[in-house]
Design a protein around this motif. Structure first.
Motif, PDB file in Angstrom:
ATOM      1  N   LEU A 107     102.660 -20.795 -16.149  1.00 41.41           N
ATOM      2  CA  LEU A 107     101.652 -20.381 -15.181  1.00 41.41           C
ATOM      3  C   LEU A 107     102.229 -19.808 -13.890  1.00 41.41           C
ATOM      4  O   LEU A 107     101.478 -19.279 -13.070  1.00 41.41           O
ATOM      5  CB  LEU A 107     100.747 -21.567 -14.845  1.00 41.41           C
ATOM      6  N   ALA A 108     103.537 -19.930 -13.698  1.00 36.90           N
ATOM      7  CA  ALA A 108     104.156 -19.406 -12.478  1.00 36.90           C
ATOM      8  C   ALA A 108     105.227 -18.369 -12.786  1.00 36.90           C
ATOM      9  O   ALA A 108     105.213 -17.272 -12.230  1.00 36.90           O
ATOM     10  CB  ALA A 108     104.754 -20.542 -11.655  1.00 36.90           C
ATOM     11  N   ALA A 109     106.171 -18.705 -13.672  1.00 33.60           N
ATOM     12  CA  ALA A 109     107.280 -17.785 -13.942  1.00 33.60           C
ATOM     13  C   ALA A 109     106.817 -16.530 -14.678  1.00 33.60           C
ATOM     14  O   ALA A 109     107.205 -15.415 -14.328  1.00 33.60           O
ATOM     15  CB  ALA A 109     108.369 -18.505 -14.739  1.00 33.60           C
ATOM     16  N   VAL A 110     105.988 -16.704 -15.702  1.00 34.57           N
ATOM     17  CA  VAL A 110     105.509 -15.544 -16.466  1.00 34.57           C
ATOM     18  C   VAL A 110     104.678 -14.609 -15.589  1.00 34.57           C
ATOM     19  O   VAL A 110     104.914 -13.392 -15.582  1.00 34.57           O
ATOM     20  CB  VAL A 110     104.716 -15.995 -17.711  1.00 34.57           C
ATOM     21  N   PRO A 111     103.702 -15.121 -14.809  1.00 33.88           N
ATOM     22  CA  PRO A 111     102.978 -14.226 -13.901  1.00 33.88           C
ATOM     23  C   PRO A 111     103.878 -13.564 -12.863  1.00 33.88           C
ATOM     24  O   PRO A 111     103.627 -12.422 -12.458  1.00 33.88           O
ATOM     25  CB  PRO A 111     101.959 -15.156 -13.224  1.00 33.88           C
ATOM     26  N   THR A 112     104.928 -14.279 -12.417  1.00 36.47           N
ATOM     27  CA  THR A 112     105.867 -13.682 -11.464  1.00 36.47           C
ATOM     28  C   THR A 112     106.583 -12.492 -12.079  1.00 36.47           C
ATOM     29  O   THR A 112     106.759 -11.449 -11.443  1.00 36.47           O
ATOM     30  CB  THR A 112     106.896 -14.728 -10.996  1.00 36.47           C
ATOM     31  N   LEU A 113     107.001 -12.639 -13.322  1.00 35.14           N
ATOM     32  CA  LEU A 113     107.656 -11.532 -14.018  1.00 35.14           C
ATOM     33  C   LEU A 113     106.710 -10.337 -14.153  1.00 35.14           C
ATOM     34  O   LEU A 113     107.093  -9.191 -13.878  1.00 35.14           O
ATOM     35  CB  LEU A 113     108.130 -11.991 -15.393  1.00 35.14           C
TER      36      LEU A 113
END
Length: 238
Positions: A109-115
């Motif tokens: 929920l944080a790393a993937v959206p950041t990418l």
């Protein structure tokens, strides 16, 4: 790791109202990235603001606080943790399983959206998308372990977590440079800086300091949480 504990933890985490917030946080980051891409003349220049300050500096601590405390604090408050502690499971299994769920949720929920947000803003320029994603991964892991510990150690875990994230990192860290050495956000930025092109990301903590601190905080918080959970068991028996 215990599969049954993991399944119950995921169900409890997503089944509460906090599950809505868990979706709002990444959606907000992506929305801001898209708006910046469509309206800014040079959206690449906004990567530090959107991915660094908003993403890692604000949204990541909030998300990990909800997840890290949510995987166990609510069970302790409503007493349902007693049924789990009654099972013949080592206490450190319970903690490591819940931490695994918390870290996995944070990465999703944080790393993937950041990418995705990084690619929307600046594509592959200077490796910024990958760099901020790596920083989010390591900082999210440390945050998850720290907030899981707070969830076990105090009934005011959310208040304590907000105090650290908002007061210490955001307020004190902005005015007292030395305080940034004890900032999970700065440790994550240090990792991001080591991956991105030189000069594209600023961090106040050296990589040789940030990496050991990330490991120490994650491991120490996990061990202390396991010890504290064992203490809750003893208190219940007494």
């Amino acid at each position: 790791m215990n599969v049954t504990v993991a399944r119950l933890t995921v169900r409890g985490l997503l089944g509460r109202r906090s599950g809505i917030l868990l979706l709002v946080v990444p959606a907000l980051l992506l929305l801001v990235a898209v708006i910046a891409r469509l309206t800014a003349d040079t959206p690449e220049d906004l990567a530090a603001t959107v991915l660094g300050r908003l993403g890692m500096g604000t949204l990541l601590p909030i998300l990990t606080l909800v997840v890290g405390t949510g995987v166990i604090a609510t069970e302790i408050e409503d007493g349902s943790i007693v049924y789990l502690l009654a099972k013949p499971l080592p206490r450190h299994w319970i903690i490591t399983t819940k931490l695994t769920v918390a870290v996995a949720a944070t990465w999703l929920l944080a790393a993937v959206p950041t990418l995705i947000a990084g690619l929307v803003l600046c594509g592959t320029r200077d490796g910024l998308a990958v760099a901020y994603t790596a920083g989010t991964l390591v900082a999210g892991t440390a945050y998850s372990a720290l907030f899981l510990l707070l969830g076990v150690a105090t009934r005011h875990a959310v208040v304590a977590g907000l105090g650290y994230a908002l007061v210490w990192e955001s307020l004190v860290g902005n005015f007292v440079p030395g305080a940034r050495t004890l900032s999970v956000q700065q440790w994550g930025l240090s990792v991001a800086k080591s991956i991105a092109a030189r000069g594209s990301i600023e961090a106040d903590v050296a990589l040789t300091v940030a990496v050991p601190l990330l490991v120490v905080v994650a491991v120490a918080a996990t061990l202390l949480a396991a010890v504290r959970l064992g203490g809750l068991t003893l208190a219940g028996e007494e």
